[in-house]
Design an enzyme around this catalytic site. Sequence first.
Site, PDB file in Angstrom:
ATOM      1  N   ASP A   6     -14.051  -4.858  -1.990  1.00  0.00           N
ATOM      2  CA  ASP A   6     -14.202  -5.109  -0.687  1.00  0.00           C
ATOM      3  C   ASP A   6     -15.321  -5.147  -0.463  1.00  0.00           C
ATOM      4  O   ASP A   6     -16.042  -5.013  -0.599  1.00  0.00           O
ATOM      5  CB  ASP A   6     -13.985  -4.184   0.045  1.00  0.00           C
ATOM      6  CG  ASP A   6     -11.540  -3.161  -0.650  1.00  0.00           C
ATOM      7  OD1 ASP A   6     -11.240  -4.194  -0.847  1.00  0.00           O
ATOM      8  OD2 ASP A   6     -11.713  -1.839  -0.757  1.00  0.00           O
ATOM      9  N   ASP A  31       0.842  -1.291   0.077  1.00  0.00           N
ATOM     10  CA  ASP A  31      -0.293  -0.254  -0.004  1.00  0.00           C
ATOM     11  C   ASP A  31       0.925   0.869  -0.205  1.00  0.00           C
ATOM     12  O   ASP A  31       1.718   1.361   1.068  1.00  0.00           O
ATOM     13  CB  ASP A  31      -0.907  -0.177   1.644  1.00  0.00           C
ATOM     14  CG  ASP A  31      -2.178  -1.062   1.154  1.00  0.00           C
ATOM     15  OD1 ASP A  31      -2.399  -1.913   0.265  1.00  0.00           O
ATOM     16  OD2 ASP A  31      -1.911  -1.219   2.281  1.00  0.00           O
TER      17      ASP A  31
END
EC number: 4.3.2.10
Length: 273
Positions: free
Chosen positions: A134, A11
Site C-alpha cells: 500500500d 474485503d
Amino acid sequence: MLTRRIIPCLDVTLGPNGGCVVKGVEFVNLRSAGDPVELAKRYNDQGADELVFLDITASHEGRATMIDVIERTASEVFIPMTVGGGIKTIEEIRALLRAGADKITINTTAVKDPEFIRKASDIFGSQCIVTAIDCRSNTNIDDPNARNIVRRRDGTPAWYEVVIYGGRKATGIDAIEWAKTIEELGSGEIMLTSMDADGTKDGYDLYITKAIGEAVRIPVIASGGAGTIEHMYDAFKIANADAALAASIFHFGEYTIGQAKDYLRQRGIPVRP
C-alpha cells in the site's frame, strides 16, 4: 503478451454470525456487498481467474471465522484463492492454506519484519506468498527517503511512500525500493494499491504500477481505483500489469467478469476464457 488475469477482491468484515463483504473509499465509509461465499461462487461461475479475500477486521476472534469462510468457499469454487489481512505468524499461514487458500498475502507484517517474507517463502514456496504494497504519493521530492521520482496523474513529480495499517501510518520507505527488496526476499508476487486511487473509481494509478513492474521480475497485480472495464485495459496496456484487481464494479453489478473479458479481448488483451 502473457495472459492477463482478472481478480475480484472481497474485503471481508468478520463477526460472530459470519462474514460480510464491504467496500469503501480508502478503507472507510464501508458499504455492504453481501455474503463472501455467495459472491465467490458468482465470480467463479462468471469466469474470474482468481479471488482475493482480505480480512479487514483482522482480529484474533475473527481468524476462526475467516478460516470457516475459506473452507466453505473452497468447497464451492475451483479457482485460486489468495487470503490476507493481519497475518502475523507462520501458524496462521499454515491454517489458512489448510483451509483451502492457495496463496497468502502479507503487508504490515512484512514491512515490520522483512525476514518474515523469506521465512514464509522458504517454508511454503514463493508461489504461495503475495506481498501487498500500500503506498501513497508524497510530493516532497527533497525528502531523504525519496529514492525514485514518479509522475502522478496530475503531472506533478512525487515519490511513493509505503503505508501500513490500512494506510493509516506512513513508513518513510520508498515503494519502488521496497518492491525490489520483496522480490529479493522470495515473494512470488506483488499486489500494489495506490491509496491515491483506492476506492475513487477514477482508474488505477498507472505510473507507480508501471514503475514497479519495470523494477521487478515477479508479477504485479494492479489494485485500487477501478471504475470501468476500460481502466482494466489501461492497467494492462499502459502500466503492463500482470493482473487487475477490482471490487465495487463487480460487487454492485456494474459489470460481470465476462463483460470485462470480452471487452479486453476485443481490444487485443489476451485473457483466459
